[in-house]
Design an enzyme around this catalytic site. Structure first.
Site, PDB file in Angstrom:
ATOM      1  CB  THR A 169     -52.248 -23.442 -20.364  1.00 29.31           C
ATOM      2  OG1 THR A 169     -53.194 -23.152 -19.472  1.00 29.31           O
ATOM      3  CG2 THR A 169     -52.642 -23.584 -21.673  1.00 29.31           C
ATOM      4  NE  ARG A 196     -61.389 -17.761 -17.754  1.00 28.05           N
ATOM      5  CZ  ARG A 196     -60.305 -17.895 -18.363  1.00 28.05           C
ATOM      6  NH1 ARG A 196     -60.037 -19.282 -18.282  1.00 28.05           N
ATOM      7  NH2 ARG A 196     -59.372 -17.266 -18.796  1.00 28.05           N
ATOM      8  CB  VAL A 197     -65.567 -19.911 -21.950  1.00 24.14           C
ATOM      9  CG1 VAL A 197     -64.642 -20.293 -23.229  1.00 24.14           C
ATOM     10  CG2 VAL A 197     -66.674 -20.771 -21.749  1.00 24.14           C
ATOM     11  N   GLY A 198     -62.167 -19.390 -21.359  1.00 22.58           N
ATOM     12  CA  GLY A 198     -60.938 -18.734 -21.397  1.00 22.58           C
ATOM     13  C   GLY A 198     -60.783 -18.767 -23.273  1.00 22.58           C
ATOM     14  CG  ASP A 199     -56.869 -18.022 -24.561  1.00 19.57           C
ATOM     15  OD1 ASP A 199     -57.026 -18.181 -23.385  1.00 19.57           O
ATOM     16  OD2 ASP A 199     -55.733 -18.343 -25.075  1.00 19.57           O
ATOM     17  CB  THR A 218     -50.199 -20.058 -22.966  1.00 19.73           C
ATOM     18  OG1 THR A 218     -49.809 -20.105 -21.514  1.00 19.73           O
ATOM     19  CG2 THR A 218     -48.778 -19.505 -23.359  1.00 19.73           C
ATOM     20  N   GLY A 219     -51.736 -17.703 -21.383  1.00 19.45           N
ATOM     21  CA  GLY A 219     -51.835 -16.361 -20.620  1.00 19.45           C
ATOM     22  C   GLY A 219     -53.277 -16.236 -20.208  1.00 19.45           C
TER      23      GLY A 219
HETATM   24  N1  ASP Z   1     -55.009 -19.031 -21.454  1.00 16.35           N
HETATM   25  C1  ASP Z   1     -55.580 -20.042 -20.470  1.00 16.35           C
HETATM   26  C2  ASP Z   1     -57.101 -19.454 -19.963  1.00 16.35           C
HETATM   27  O1  ASP Z   1     -57.010 -18.428 -19.932  1.00 16.35           O
HETATM   28  C3  ASP Z   1     -54.710 -20.174 -19.303  1.00 16.35           C
HETATM   29  C4  ASP Z   1     -53.334 -20.252 -19.763  1.00 16.35           C
HETATM   30  O2  ASP Z   1     -52.792 -20.441 -20.941  1.00 16.35           O
HETATM   31  O3  ASP Z   1     -52.271 -20.351 -18.743  1.00 16.35           O
HETATM   32  O4  ASP Z   1     -57.896 -20.251 -19.763  1.00 16.35           O
END
Ligand code: ASP
Length: 285
Positions: A169, A196-199, A218-219
């Protein structure tokens, strides 16, 4: 106070990207505007198929690509959630901020808004995303005996989910003329359901910019949202050394993949509990 831009290529990204990211940080630095700089940095990384953002975004379990992106300054925010078939989600997120009365647009509405502004239909998939998808499905369907747990856990949901490795990301924070901005873009955290919705597109979770600093995460998005991670870090700016604040917050995640980049008035810091490529450019020190 110097002008600075700091960017990352995702928690879990290969440190061999560092040189490339140093070049991107320099190329994206726009004298006079932190906002222009972070948006340009993310746009460049979205166009690099090595990263899981824009071109090269990972596929959902149903084979579709849905992307999230957001930009934030102390005065404003723009975000797109699960947008599809555009080349640069970050430019649409900026348009949400500057051209609409809203702060977030999602799904079909976000894609339709992009078309209305003239962003053409674009397929962000690449041979690499096809290969990752094929491998993820094989792992979930039990064809790969050595599949990591995160895939195996999906097997029991296979029926309702209707059946890749996530990393890379991208994100950027900048301080220019004493003003802060933050931007992020991602194809998400595979494996994941459509919808799905991430952060990343959520202010306070995946990014935060205020008068005292800017933070990008990120993560694994679900865990980052539960902790409202970026706002939590922002609130602590000034209470301790910036690096120590980041390290302390990351420690709380245990083995869950997470990374942070942050700027304050006088510091920059980047930490991850895995490898995380970063780059920066600083002027006027
Ligand atoms: N944080 C991002 C998500 O969960 C993915 C990432 O940062 O690798 O969508």
């Amino acid at each position: 106070m110097s002008d600075i831009i700091l960017i990352h290529g995702g928690a879990g990204s290969d440190s061999s990207y560092t040189e490339r990211l140093m070049g991107y940080a320099k190329a994206s630095f726009m004298r006079g505007s932190a906002l222009d700089s972070v948006v340009e940095a993310v746009r460049i990384m979205e166009d690099d198929p090595a990263f899981n953002a824009g071109t090269g975004s990972v596929k959902r379990l149903d084979g579709s690509i849905q992307m999230d992106a957001a930009v934030m300054t102390p005065d404003s925010i723009g975000s797109v959630v699960n947008i599809e078939r555009v080349r640069n989600p970050i430019l649409v997120a900026r348009a949400v901020m500057e051209k609409t009365p809203h702060v977030m647009l999602s799904g079909d509405g976000a894609t339709e808004f992009a078309r209305r502004l003239g962003f053409p239909d674009y397929d962000p998939s690449t041979p690499r995303t096809e290969e990752l998808y094929r491998k993820a499905i094989a792992a979930i369907m039990g064809k790969d005996k050595n599949a990591p747990d995160k895939y195996i856990n999906y097997r029991r949901f296979a029926e309702i989910l209707g059946i890749p490795k996530n990393k890379d990301t991208v994100g950027a924070v900048a301080r220019i003329n004493g003003k802060f901005a933050a931007a992020v873009s991602t194809g998400g955290s595979s494996p994941m359901m459509r919808g799905r919705v991430g952060d990343s597109p959520i202010p306070g979770a995946g990014l935060y910019a205020g008068e005292r600093g800017a933070v990008v995460a990120t993560g694994i998005g679900e865990e980052i949202i539960k902790r409202t991670l970026c706002y939590r870090v922002y609130q602590q700016i000034g209470s301790d050394d910036l690096s120590s604040i980041l390290m302390r917050e990351i420690e709380k995640f245990g083995n869950t993949l997470v990374g942070l980049i942050a700027l304050s008035d006088d510091s920059m810091a980047a930490h991850s509990n895995s490898s995380m490529a970063t780059g920066y450019a600083e002027f006027g020190k």
